[in-house]
Design an enzyme around this catalytic site. Structure first.
Site, PDB file in Angstrom:
ATOM      1  N   HIS A  47      39.722  19.858  -5.691  1.00  0.00           N
ATOM      2  CA  HIS A  47      39.512  20.162  -7.107  1.00  0.00           C
ATOM      3  C   HIS A  47      40.325  19.153  -7.911  1.00  0.00           C
ATOM      4  O   HIS A  47      41.500  18.909  -7.606  1.00  0.00           O
ATOM      5  CB  HIS A  47      39.974  21.578  -7.417  1.00  0.00           C
ATOM      6  CG  HIS A  47      39.534  22.066  -8.761  1.00  0.00           C
ATOM      7  ND1 HIS A  47      40.077  21.586  -9.940  1.00  0.00           N
ATOM      8  CD2 HIS A  47      38.604  22.982  -9.118  1.00  0.00           C
ATOM      9  CE1 HIS A  47      39.495  22.188 -10.958  1.00  0.00           C
ATOM     10  NE2 HIS A  47      38.595  23.042 -10.496  1.00  0.00           N
ATOM     11  N   ARG A  77      33.052  17.309  -8.949  1.00  0.00           N
ATOM     12  CA  ARG A  77      34.459  17.313  -8.563  1.00  0.00           C
ATOM     13  C   ARG A  77      34.831  16.171  -7.621  1.00  0.00           C
ATOM     14  O   ARG A  77      35.956  15.663  -7.679  1.00  0.00           O
ATOM     15  CB  ARG A  77      34.803  18.653  -7.908  1.00  0.00           C
ATOM     16  CG  ARG A  77      34.762  19.784  -8.912  1.00  0.00           C
ATOM     17  CD  ARG A  77      34.920  21.133  -8.255  1.00  0.00           C
ATOM     18  NE  ARG A  77      35.010  22.187  -9.266  1.00  0.00           N
ATOM     19  CZ  ARG A  77      35.045  23.478  -8.997  1.00  0.00           C
ATOM     20  NH1 ARG A  77      34.980  23.894  -7.737  1.00  0.00           N
ATOM     21  NH2 ARG A  77      35.137  24.363  -9.959  1.00  0.00           N
ATOM     22  N   LEU A  84      45.623  26.313  -9.535  1.00  0.00           N
ATOM     23  CA  LEU A  84      44.377  25.821 -10.125  1.00  0.00           C
ATOM     24  C   LEU A  84      44.425  25.813 -11.650  1.00  0.00           C
ATOM     25  O   LEU A  84      44.827  26.796 -12.272  1.00  0.00           O
ATOM     26  CB  LEU A  84      43.219  26.708  -9.667  1.00  0.00           C
ATOM     27  CG  LEU A  84      41.848  26.418 -10.286  1.00  0.00           C
ATOM     28  CD1 LEU A  84      41.332  25.063  -9.829  1.00  0.00           C
ATOM     29  CD2 LEU A  84      40.847  27.514  -9.921  1.00  0.00           C
ATOM     30  N   GLU A 109      38.165  24.307 -14.108  1.00  0.00           N
ATOM     31  CA  GLU A 109      37.233  23.369 -14.725  1.00  0.00           C
ATOM     32  C   GLU A 109      36.805  23.847 -16.113  1.00  0.00           C
ATOM     33  O   GLU A 109      36.281  23.064 -16.921  1.00  0.00           O
ATOM     34  CB  GLU A 109      36.010  23.248 -13.808  1.00  0.00           C
ATOM     35  CG  GLU A 109      35.128  22.058 -14.059  1.00  0.00           C
ATOM     36  CD  GLU A 109      34.183  21.831 -12.879  1.00  0.00           C
ATOM     37  OE1 GLU A 109      34.631  21.944 -11.723  1.00  0.00           O
ATOM     38  OE2 GLU A 109      33.004  21.545 -13.116  1.00  0.00           O
ATOM     39  N   PHE A 121      29.807  22.983 -17.094  1.00  0.00           N
ATOM     40  CA  PHE A 121      30.639  22.727 -15.922  1.00  0.00           C
ATOM     41  C   PHE A 121      30.199  21.413 -15.295  1.00  0.00           C
ATOM     42  O   PHE A 121      29.092  20.911 -15.548  1.00  0.00           O
ATOM     43  CB  PHE A 121      30.524  23.872 -14.899  1.00  0.00           C
ATOM     44  CG  PHE A 121      31.767  24.720 -14.802  1.00  0.00           C
ATOM     45  CD1 PHE A 121      32.342  25.281 -15.926  1.00  0.00           C
ATOM     46  CD2 PHE A 121      32.362  24.968 -13.568  1.00  0.00           C
ATOM     47  CE1 PHE A 121      33.477  26.067 -15.842  1.00  0.00           C
ATOM     48  CE2 PHE A 121      33.504  25.751 -13.469  1.00  0.00           C
ATOM     49  CZ  PHE A 121      34.068  26.302 -14.599  1.00  0.00           C
ATOM     50  N   HIS A 154      40.520  22.695  -2.429  1.00  0.00           N
ATOM     51  CA  HIS A 154      40.094  23.865  -3.205  1.00  0.00           C
ATOM     52  C   HIS A 154      39.028  24.696  -2.512  1.00  0.00           C
ATOM     53  O   HIS A 154      38.974  25.908  -2.695  1.00  0.00           O
ATOM     54  CB  HIS A 154      39.548  23.371  -4.545  1.00  0.00           C
ATOM     55  CG  HIS A 154      39.100  24.447  -5.477  1.00  0.00           C
ATOM     56  ND1 HIS A 154      39.972  25.391  -5.998  1.00  0.00           N
ATOM     57  CD2 HIS A 154      37.872  24.748  -5.994  1.00  0.00           C
ATOM     58  CE1 HIS A 154      39.288  26.212  -6.799  1.00  0.00           C
ATOM     59  NE2 HIS A 154      38.025  25.853  -6.793  1.00  0.00           N
ATOM     60  N   GLN A 170      36.475  20.161  -0.192  1.00  0.00           N
ATOM     61  CA  GLN A 170      36.496  19.843  -1.623  1.00  0.00           C
ATOM     62  C   GLN A 170      37.906  19.783  -2.192  1.00  0.00           C
ATOM     63  O   GLN A 170      38.690  20.712  -1.998  1.00  0.00           O
ATOM     64  CB  GLN A 170      35.698  20.878  -2.416  1.00  0.00           C
ATOM     65  CG  GLN A 170      35.694  20.587  -3.921  1.00  0.00           C
ATOM     66  CD  GLN A 170      34.645  21.388  -4.664  1.00  0.00           C
ATOM     67  OE1 GLN A 170      34.869  22.525  -5.035  1.00  0.00           O
ATOM     68  NE2 GLN A 170      33.484  20.784  -4.864  1.00  0.00           N
ATOM     69  N   ARG A 205      30.298  20.942  -3.602  1.00  0.00           N
ATOM     70  CA  ARG A 205      29.911  22.120  -4.395  1.00  0.00           C
ATOM     71  C   ARG A 205      30.115  21.850  -5.871  1.00  0.00           C
ATOM     72  O   ARG A 205      31.136  21.286  -6.269  1.00  0.00           O
ATOM     73  CB  ARG A 205      30.760  23.324  -3.989  1.00  0.00           C
ATOM     74  CG  ARG A 205      30.485  24.563  -4.822  1.00  0.00           C
ATOM     75  CD  ARG A 205      31.234  25.769  -4.326  1.00  0.00           C
ATOM     76  NE  ARG A 205      32.657  25.732  -4.561  1.00  0.00           N
ATOM     77  CZ  ARG A 205      33.256  26.037  -5.725  1.00  0.00           C
ATOM     78  NH1 ARG A 205      32.523  26.358  -6.782  1.00  0.00           N
ATOM     79  NH2 ARG A 205      34.572  26.006  -5.834  1.00  0.00           N
TER      80      ARG A 205
END
Length: 581
Positions: free
Chosen positions: A235, A279, A245, A248, A119, A349, A233, A390
């Site tokens: 995304h 991100r 979404l 990821e 990730f 996100h 955040q 994050r």
């Protein structure tokens, strides 16, 4: 008015809330209640796709707890509290194994080991997953687990309108039963707030329509502080034009991002990690490509976008590891990921900030005292492990770890605390709240402003003035717009005058809290004169550790929003290098 009493009240029913309920039930035979404005299994956690980070096989993956902590702290742009991060990485493997024991069907290697995928921002593959429906499987399993206990009661579709805190102690809440429209006073010895983030402050978001964040606004009104709300955040890969979404996991399995020239443009922004940079970096890279004319344009919406290329992964990988993504692309964008690019662009996100707590989730006042009997967990809380950005898959770990921690602490506290008192003053508070909602808010104002017009103005203001690229001049222009929205809220018109399942009223109550949360984001972003993580300022493009290595607190004093700052807790990672990936 119905008056109810419980030992422990859990507000919110996502992964953090259900995990807290389970742990409280293991800890003590107490009276536990979960209250949620939706049916419990419709909480936004069910939408989590990618996975849950944890160090499971340090030898085989060349991993360690320190490496997970380092990745998280670097990913946070050094704003995370390091003691909280150490707690996260230490407990995350325990939580993965706990979830396995109660039935989560983790994806596995042929030899039986739990599969882990790469990730963004992680040095090694560390994300544990159940195909690309991880949140759904964790929620389903936790829900079944909590159903085993006859001392857990569920209040589905109950909307909390007010936190009652007196002399530094939690006392209870008022809540509307959406099914009947009746207001209830619920008193409890202890409570855990686990209501999620505030993604719906913005128009283009991956979050559920219920992720409005009003509880954060209500918390400020109850005298609590929000921490680091300016860090929102985006995304990188939301489906165009819906905003759904695209996990990821797609890039973790090897997906590319390409512009309209067919170029893997991430080589210009993060040459080592490419699509698996954090991100904040990938989102700004996509928006830069679009702004500089190298993106596609969606014909119907006019949205700029780039392509997510999964074609080279092959049918077996798509169908076995990320089947949901292929399904989403087909249903909502009309493309087959096996042969076509998926249209994506960044969308809001996650809320890095939240209710100010200590390392163990105890809710703190602006001056740092614990509000006795009150905890917060998951996205609603700012512990803080994510700091300014994050890393993907750390959120499910956080929800599970702090669900467990707060559930256990709250249960032990409730065992010792005296029974809640049915004092007349609490009944009076509830009666005043009932009058505020049903006599003043739910009235026929023929020339009033539509709730949805005002909510649209709020979302547009946030998109235009507090987006991924910020500047003092545009942010200053946004503040009076938000204050006018606050002023105009007193003139809203609720079309539906009934009480039963009054969606219009619920939306108005959500908007009421959202406006205060938006102000916390706006004032915090304007004040922070640096770029750090997801907070990027065109007029201050560098990180400034000398002046801004500190957390922002936002709270009300005399009805006016105030800011103050508290230091970041640092343990052993003292070299604050430039983030390069």
């Amino acid at each position: 008015m119905e008056i109810l009493k419980h030992d422990l009240l859990i507000i919110g029913s996502g992964i953090a809330g259900l995990r807290a309920a389970a742990q409280a039930a293991y800890t003590a035979k107490i009276d536990i209640a979960i209250i949620s404005k939706v049916q419990v299994m419709r909480s936004h956690s069910v939408s989590a796709e990618g996975g849950m980070s944890a160090v499971l096989y340090p030898d085989k993956n060349n991993d360690s707890l320190d490496l997970h902590a380092y990745d998280t702290i670097k990913g946070s742009d050094y704003l995370a509290d390091q003691d909280a991060v150490e707690l996260l990485v230490r407990m995350a493997p325990l939580e993965v194994r706990y979830l396995e024991r109660i039935g989560v069907p983790w994806s596995r290697h042929p030899d039986g080991r739990i599969y882990q995928r790469p990730f963004g921002g992680m040095s090694v593959p560390r994300t544990t997953f159940a195909a690309d429906k991880t949140g759904f499987f964790i929620m389903s399993t936790l829900w079944q687990e909590t159903l085993r206990f006859d001392n857990i009661k569920y209040y589905h579709e109950h909307f909390v309108t007010k936190l009652i805190i007196e002399n530094g102690e939690f006392r209870g809440v008022t809540a509307i039963d959406l099914k009947t429209g009746e207001l209830k006073l619920i008193l409890a010895k202890a409570a855990i707030i686990a209501t999620g983030g505030a993604g719906r402050l913005y128009r283009f978001t991956t979050t559920a329509h219920s992720t409005t964040g009003e509880m954060l606004g209500y918390a400020m009104r109850a005298g609590l502080a929000l921490k680091d709300m300016e860090f929102v955040q985006w995304h990188p890969t939301a489906l165009v034009p819906s905003g759904i979404l695209v996990s990821e996991a797609a890039r973790g399995e090897g997906g590319y991002l390409v512009n309209k020239e067919g170029e893997r443009f991430m080589k210009r922004y993060a040459p080592q990690k490419m699509e698996l940079a954090p991100r904040d970096i990938v989102s700004r890279a996509i928006l830069t490509e679009i702004a500089e004319g190298r993106g596609f344009v969606h014909e119907e919406s006019g949205m700029g976008y780039v392509g997510l290329d999964l074609r080279h992964l092959g049918e077996e990988v798509l169908n076995q590891k990320i089947p949901f993504i292929r399904e989403l692309a087909h249903k909502y964008a009309g493309v087959d990921a096996l042969s076509e690019l998926i249209p994506v662009r960044p969308a809001v996100h996650y809320t890095m900030g939240g209710i100010h707590t200590d390392t163990y989730g105890r809710v703190l006042t602006p001056s740092g005292e614990w509000v006795k009997g009150l905890w917060a967990a998951g996205e609603a809380a700012s512990v803080s492990v994510h700091g300014a950005n994050r890393l993907g898959s750390n959120s499910l770990s956080e929800c599970s770890v702090w669900g467990r921690l707060t559930g256990e602490q709250a249960a032990k506290y409730a065992m010792e605390a005296p029974a809640p008192s049915t004092d007349e003053k609490y009944i009076k508070i509830a009666q005043e709240e009932e009058s505020r909602i049903f006599d003043k808010l739910l009235h026929k104002e023929t020339n009033g402003i539509s709730v949805y017009e005002l909510k649209g103005r709020l979302q547009d203001t946030m998109e235009q003035h507090y987006g991924p690229f910020r500047h003092e001049s545009t942010m200053k222009e946004g503040i009076p717009k938000l204050l006018k929205i606050r002023e105009d809220f007193s003139r809203i018109r609720i079309e539906d005058g009934s009480r039963i399942y009054n969606q219009n009223l619920k939306d108005a109550l959500e908007l009421d809290g959202m406006i205060d949360v938006a102000l916390a984001v706006a004032y915090g972003a304007l004040a922070r004169q640096e770029s750090r993580g997801a907070h990027y300022r065109l007029d201050y493009p560098k990180r400034d550790d000398v002046n801004w290595l500190k957390h922002t607190l936002a709270y009300f004093v005399g009805g006016q929003l105030q800011l103050s700052y508290v230091p970041v807790r640092i343990t052993k990672w003292t070299k604050f290098e430039e983030r390069k990936y």
